[in-house]
Design a protein around this motif. Structure first.
Motif, mmCIF file in Angstrom:
data_model
loop_
_atom_site.group_PDB
_atom_site.id
_atom_site.type_symbol
_atom_site.label_atom_id
_atom_site.label_comp_id
_atom_site.label_asym_id
_atom_site.label_seq_id
_atom_site.Cartn_x
_atom_site.Cartn_y
_atom_site.Cartn_z
ATOM 1 N N SER A 35 -11.066 10.528 -0.681
ATOM 2 C CA SER A 35 -10.615 10.233 -2.037
ATOM 3 C C SER A 35 -9.841 11.430 -2.593
ATOM 4 N N HIS A 51 -4.940 2.536 1.048
ATOM 5 C CA HIS A 51 -5.382 1.749 -0.094
ATOM 6 C C HIS A 51 -5.777 2.697 -1.228
ATOM 7 N N ARG A 52 -5.656 2.232 -2.441
ATOM 8 C CA ARG A 52 -6.183 3.011 -3.561
ATOM 9 C C ARG A 52 -7.707 3.058 -3.441
ATOM 10 N N HIS A 91 0.825 -1.199 0.000
ATOM 11 C CA HIS A 91 0.000 0.000 0.000
ATOM 12 C C HIS A 91 0.861 1.251 0.000
#
Length: 269
Positions: A103, A90-91, A77
């Motif tokens: 985001s 995390h993406r 990650h």
């Protein structure tokens, strides 16, 4: 763009990041893989600088991926900034209004071998302030530079120290025994990145630590890493300890163990 340019000053392959001030390495806390897990400083583990060893030290190993993101080897990650802390991320899918705290584009970490400093670049305001009245967003964050620093930790005060501090407080604020004391508000992420407050640790501003605040005598194994928001026009810190806290050594993994190495604690805090 060449492959070297994509590394942003970091070496190719796997490496560890050592604090010049403490000698400790970046370490994914408890070797967790969950989103938001903090990156701390921890004593170097046995064989953590040796490639090809299956040991409990991969959470101290990092790399630059093909997108230019700084990543943890143990989970794969990326490293993100949450408030002023470094965390695993995390993406995530794009969510509106973009960017937001959940985001957003990952920050870009860059290392300078000359100054040994690690700087952070953001594509948007790292405080992610909510848009409420429709006014244009502030660009104050663009006028700041963001740099990583280690944080010193004092050993716990003794009963005598606490008693002395209590008596001193009683002398300077005698009415506090009979009235209500209004606590100073803690710094918010907006304060940290807007420039009003660069960094707080137990309410001590980084630039105002003084000689006592420089002491790092705690027996705790872990230390914290924080992001400083500074004005590029400001002079660099005058104290040697303050300068060293902003300096890091990047060490690529070795191909074999060094014969003189000794074992260190194996579990992070």
């Amino acid at each position: 763009m060449t492959a070297d340019a994509q590394l942003y000053g970091f070496p190719p392959g796997y490496f560890v990041i050592r604090s010049v001030a403490t000698g400790r390495l970046w370490d994914v806390s408890l070797d967790e893989v969950e989103d938001g897990t903090e990156i701390i400083l921890w004593p170097e583990k046995d064989n953590s600088l040796v490639e090809g060893k299956v040991v409990e030290s991969n959470n101290q190993v990092f790399f630059i991926d093909t997108s230019g993101a700084l990543c943890s080897r143990s989970s794969g990650h990326a490293i993100d900034v949450e408030e002023e802390r470094l965390v695993l991320r995390h993406r995530r899918p794009i969510s509106q209004p973009f960017p937001n705290a959940y985001s957003h584009p990952l920050p870009q970490f860059s290392y300078s071998p000359e100054t040994r400093e690690i700087t952070v670049s953001f594509a948007s305001d790292p405080a992610y302030p909510p848009s409420s009245d429709g006014s244009p967003p502030s660009n104050g964050w663009r006028r700041k530079s963001y740099i990583l620093t280690s944080i010193p930790m004092r050993k716990p005060k003794s009963l005598m120290d606490n008693a002395a501090a209590f008596l001193s407080s009683a002398v300077t604020t005698p009415l506090s025994f009979f009235g209500t004391i209004t606590a100073q508000p803690k710094a918010t992420p907006e304060d940290v990145f807007s420039g009003d407050i660069d960094l707080t640790e137990d309410e001590i501003l980084e630039q105002e630590r003084g000689e006592e605040g420089e002491a790092d005598d705690s027996s705790e194994l872990s230390r914290k890493v924080r992001v400083l928001a500074i004005d590029p026009r400001d002079s660099p810190p005058a104290g040697e300890n303050a300068r060293m806290r902003r300096q890091w050594t990047i060490l690529p993994l070795r191909t074999r163990s060094a014969s003189h190495r000794t074992a260190s604690p194996r579990k992070s805090g």
